[in-house]
Motif scaffolding. Structure first.
Motif, mmCIF file in Angstrom:
data_model
loop_
_atom_site.group_PDB
_atom_site.id
_atom_site.type_symbol
_atom_site.label_atom_id
_atom_site.label_comp_id
_atom_site.label_asym_id
_atom_site.label_seq_id
_atom_site.Cartn_x
_atom_site.Cartn_y
_atom_site.Cartn_z
ATOM 1 N N UNK A 118 39.423 18.421 28.287
ATOM 2 C CA UNK A 118 38.977 19.412 27.327
ATOM 3 C C UNK A 118 37.774 20.159 27.883
ATOM 4 N N UNK A 119 37.723 21.517 27.755
ATOM 5 C CA UNK A 119 36.588 22.269 28.313
ATOM 6 C C UNK A 119 35.238 21.793 27.787
ATOM 7 N N UNK A 120 35.164 21.413 26.497
ATOM 8 C CA UNK A 120 33.896 20.939 25.950
ATOM 9 C C UNK A 120 33.450 19.656 26.642
ATOM 10 N N UNK A 121 34.431 18.801 26.999
ATOM 11 C CA UNK A 121 34.080 17.577 27.720
ATOM 12 C C UNK A 121 33.511 17.908 29.091
ATOM 13 N N UNK A 122 34.088 18.912 29.748
ATOM 14 C CA UNK A 122 33.568 19.315 31.059
ATOM 15 C C UNK A 122 32.123 19.778 30.935
ATOM 16 N N UNK A 123 31.845 20.581 29.915
ATOM 17 C CA UNK A 123 30.481 21.071 29.715
ATOM 18 C C UNK A 123 29.519 19.917 29.472
ATOM 19 N N UNK A 124 29.950 18.940 28.662
ATOM 20 C CA UNK A 124 29.091 17.794 28.365
ATOM 21 C C UNK A 124 28.851 16.942 29.608
ATOM 22 N N UNK A 125 29.884 16.734 30.421
ATOM 23 C CA UNK A 125 29.723 15.915 31.619
ATOM 24 C C UNK A 125 28.755 16.559 32.613
ATOM 25 N N UNK A 126 28.843 17.895 32.748
ATOM 26 C CA UNK A 126 27.921 18.590 33.647
ATOM 27 C C UNK A 126 26.497 18.473 33.127
ATOM 28 N N UNK A 127 26.321 18.590 31.806
ATOM 29 C CA UNK A 127 24.980 18.453 31.230
ATOM 30 C C UNK A 127 24.420 17.056 31.472
ATOM 31 N N UNK A 128 25.255 16.025 31.398
ATOM 32 C CA UNK A 128 24.802 14.656 31.654
ATOM 33 C C UNK A 128 24.339 14.496 33.096
ATOM 34 N N UNK A 129 25.077 15.089 34.027
ATOM 35 C CA UNK A 129 24.681 15.000 35.433
ATOM 36 C C UNK A 129 23.331 15.674 35.645
ATOM 37 N N UNK A 130 23.139 16.859 35.030
ATOM 38 C CA UNK A 130 21.891 17.581 35.228
ATOM 39 C C UNK A 130 20.718 16.911 34.516
ATOM 40 N N UNK A 131 21.004 16.192 33.437
ATOM 41 C CA UNK A 131 19.913 15.474 32.782
ATOM 42 C C UNK A 131 19.402 14.336 33.652
ATOM 43 N N UNK A 132 20.295 13.791 34.477
ATOM 44 C CA UNK A 132 19.887 12.709 35.375
ATOM 45 C C UNK A 132 19.342 13.235 36.699
ATOM 46 N N UNK A 133 19.834 14.369 37.153
ATOM 47 C CA UNK A 133 19.429 14.913 38.450
ATOM 48 C C UNK A 133 19.513 16.431 38.375
ATOM 49 N N UNK A 134 18.370 17.061 38.259
ATOM 50 C CA UNK A 134 18.303 18.510 38.075
ATOM 51 C C UNK A 134 18.556 19.242 39.393
ATOM 52 N N UNK A 135 19.166 20.426 39.295
ATOM 53 C CA UNK A 135 19.336 21.277 40.477
ATOM 54 C C UNK A 135 18.011 21.985 40.749
ATOM 55 N N UNK A 136 17.453 21.751 41.924
ATOM 56 C CA UNK A 136 16.178 22.353 42.303
ATOM 57 C C UNK A 136 16.381 23.324 43.462
ATOM 58 N N UNK A 137 15.422 24.249 43.614
ATOM 59 C CA UNK A 137 15.474 25.253 44.669
ATOM 60 C C UNK A 137 14.176 25.218 45.464
ATOM 61 N N UNK A 138 14.240 25.771 46.656
ATOM 62 C CA UNK A 138 13.022 25.946 47.433
ATOM 63 C C UNK A 138 12.099 26.891 46.668
ATOM 64 N N UNK A 139 10.781 26.667 46.725
ATOM 65 C CA UNK A 139 9.856 27.499 45.936
ATOM 66 C C UNK A 139 10.034 28.990 46.203
ATOM 67 N N UNK A 140 10.206 29.752 45.087
ATOM 68 C CA UNK A 140 10.289 31.196 45.182
ATOM 69 C C UNK A 140 11.525 31.737 45.855
ATOM 70 N N UNK A 141 12.569 30.909 46.046
ATOM 71 C CA UNK A 141 13.770 31.375 46.735
ATOM 72 C C UNK A 141 15.007 30.907 45.990
#
Length: 644
Positions: free
Chosen positions: A480-503
């Motif tokens: 279900x698409x809603x399940x996909x959205x929830x699973x991605x949110x769970x992953x990001x709550x445990x490990x956030x996507x970070x970027x190099x400063x200012x880039x």
């Protein structure tokens, strides 16, 4: 010395001519000045200070640039009030008109069994012939009526996506109305069933481009229920429905209210459908349920206009007679009551008089018990092999005499009902038919109740112990698409996507997080997803917006590099406009610097007319030939027709 007379006369005439010329010149100058001053005064009083006035003899020349054509005409009129209009020379210009706003393009496509009709306003650059050819391929041999107007303006953003998706959606909807405008498609359609409605909604939502907003209003017509059936039972566990039918919401509410007062404990819902035998169906159902509640235990079955009330064998006969009499008197006309007081069960020494059939989860069927003669055994065996498969049936029945006259009908009706279960057991006795088992169809129990009520006849008792289980998901089913959205949110709550400063370069420690998200999206299939980039409020707003867009696009590029189909994804940067924490603290700013994955959900249907009747009338309107006096609307370009 005196001049000769001739010379004196000549000199006199010359002097007179010179005086006349000077006088005429002075008079003309005075007239020019007077005309110029009068016209200038009139123009100033009318607010035409932009106009210049010059006198040339008797002519008054107007110059300058008028803001509009109407203003130029007003200036001419003002000058004409002071001098003769034939003396006014118009050399004024009109300021170039600012670019007009393009019209609101929209196309409305209606389709039914008789053809396809298009109305609306489309850009002149639209390949009209190709559009008509695509529509003709949907239903060869059916006419396509082209009532569209064109306007010579550039195609607005989102127009091509809307038209392409509208045609694709129309191919799946044989009775529908689709309105396409830049960036938005609204769909109104009819399907054959609720399951088809849900399938189409999911399919159309997934297929739409992420940049396109869609509004869905898909209706499933009410089913035709035959026979129109209601069956309510009361036993030691309380009250429950085997089947419940109602003609509308009001009838359903009143029936359920009566059942709750009678001790309803099981699932409580009624199917709304067509085929009610009387407008007073709900009243008959309420009275019957209330009568059964007074008896305490038993069952009541309404099959069309037949009402069968079966009381438990320990019911007080006096109470039974009173309740039956009151119910028979109170039932509305048309309804006929059959009342049965169950007799105590008896068994012969040679064993119970019964027929049994069992169906295993693997589909194996065993037939045992008593049948009347060889012809009936052959009939039952053939029927079972046709219903369950010739290699799935094992027959071990015995032949006995003195069975009830309707024994064959009861056995065959029971086998027909058993064939509609995934697995279960059937027991047929002279007094009742009992069917138990598992089904993956939520409507199976109600359907079987109606069939048994019709096939067994009046005053016949049967018992259904049927449980619904959701069918197992196929191995290749998409989550279900809603399940996909929830699973991605769970992953990001445990490990956030970070970027190099200012880039927009993803930090090395976030690569694994992106890989986990890619694994989820790979299983989710072509869902509509918006990858959102967000920043904190430090720095200039414009720079933050650009940075957030670049970071969202970077994630989209990374997913493509991992072979994730991204045609239904879009990357959007929101900059600092949607904070989720306080930007005055470092912790809050860190939370605001984020990437989010959000489903793009369809807009709710906005059609003011709802229901099968309204849409039917609208779709039928395209069958009529357009009238000659149909004209395009001034704002939209759509042909205005009288509403149904």
């Amino acid at each position: 010395m005196r001049l000769p007379y001739a010379i004196a006369v000549a000199v006199f005439f010359v002097i007179s001519a010179m005086i006349s010329v000077v006088g005429a010149g002075l008079a003309v100058t005075r007239i020019e000045d007077a005309s110029e001053l009068a016209v200038r005064r009139a123009l100033d009083l009318q607010g035409h200070g932009w106009a210049e006035v010059q006198s040339d003899g008797l002519r008054v020349v107007l110059t300058g640039t008028a803001p509009t054509e109407a203003t130029r005409f007003n200036a001419l009129t003002a000058a004409g009030t002071e001098v003769d209009t034939s003396r006014v020379i118009d050399e004024m210009e009109v300021a170039p008109t600012a670019n007009l706003n393009p019209p609101r393009f929209s196309a409305e496509i209606l389709r039914n069994d008789n053809g396809i009709s298009l109305i609306g306003l489309i850009p002149a650059s639209e390949d009209r012939g190709a559009l008509i050819d695509n529509l003709k391929r949907l239903n060869p041999g059916v006419s396509v009526s082209d009532l569209m107007e064109t306007a010579d303006y550039p195609e607005p953003k989102g127009w091509d996506d809307a038209v392409t998706f509208a045609v694709a959606a129309l191919s799946k909807l044989p009775r529908s109305k689709i309105s396409a405008s830049p960036g938005l498609v609204r769909i109104t359609a009819i399907t054959d069933s609720q399951q088809e409605k849900e399938r189409l909604e999911q399919e159309l939502t997934r297929a739409a481009p992420p940049s396109l907003r869609i509004g869905l209003s898909i209706s499933a017509p009410r089913p035709v229920i035959t026979p129109f059936t209601l069956r309510y039972l009361i036993n030691e566990a309380g009250g429950q429905f085997d089947a419940c039918s109602a003609q509308d919401e009001t009838a359903r509410a009143s029936i359920l209210e009566a059942a709750k007062k009678a001790g309803l404990t099981g699932p409580h819902d009624c199917t709304i459908g067509l085929g009610v035998p009387s407008p007073r169906w709900a009243s008959a159902a309420q009275l019957s349920i209330r009568a059964l509640s007074e008896l305490g235990r038993g069952s009541v079955t309404l099959s069309d206009a037949d009402v069968t009330l079966v009381a438990a064998q320990d019911t007080d006969p006096a109470l039974f007679d009173r309740v039956v009499g009151e119910l028979e008197t109170a039932l509305p006309d048309v309804f006929v009551l059959h009342a049965v007081l169950t007799e105590p069960e008896t068994q012969e020494q040679s064993g119970p008089v019964e027929f049994t059939a069992t169906r295993s989860p693997e589909g194996l069927v065993q037939l045992r018990g008593r049948l009347e003669d060889e012809a009936l055994r052959d009939m039952v065996d053939s029927f079972a092999k046709a219903a369950f498969g010739s290699n799935q049936v094992y027959t071990a029945t015995r032949l006995v005499s003195d069975l009830p006259e309707d024994w064959s009908v009861r056995v065959l009706a029971g086998l027909d009902a058993l064939s509609q279960l995934n697995n279960g057991a059937l027991t047929v006795t002279p007094d009742y038919v009992e069917l138990s088992g598992i089904t993956h169809d939520p409507q199976a129990k109600a359907r079987i109740a109606g069939q048994l009520s019709e096939q067994l006849g009046d005053a016949q008792d049967f018992n259904l112990l049927i449980a619904y289980q959701a069918p197992p998901e196929p191995e290749d089913a998409l989550p279900d698409p809603e399940q996909c959205e929830e699973q991605i949110a769970e992953i990001q709550s445990a490990s956030k996507i970070a970027f190099e400063p200012g880039s927009a370069t993803i930090a090395a420690e976030s690569r694994d997080t992106v890989n986990q998200i890619a694994d989820i999206l790979r299983e989710c299939g072509p869902i509509r997803m918006e990858i959102q980039g967000h920043t904190d409020s430090q720095g200039r707003e414009e720079m933050n917006l650009q940075l957030s867009q670049s970071r969202a696009q970077s994630i989209l590029t990374e997913l493509r590099g991992r072979r994730i189909p991204t045609s239904s994804y879009t990357a959007v940067g929101y900059g600092e406009t949607q904070p989720i924490a306080d930007n005055d603290t470092e912790e809050g700013r860190e939370e605001n610097r984020r990437i989010e994955f959000r489903l793009v959900r369809p807009e709710p249907g906005t059609n003011n007319e709802s229901g099968l009747e309204a849409l039917e009338s609208e779709l039928e309107a395209i069958e009529a030939e357009p009238t000659d006096d149909a004209t395009p609307d001034a704002e939209t370009g759509n042909l205005q027709v009288e509403p149904n």
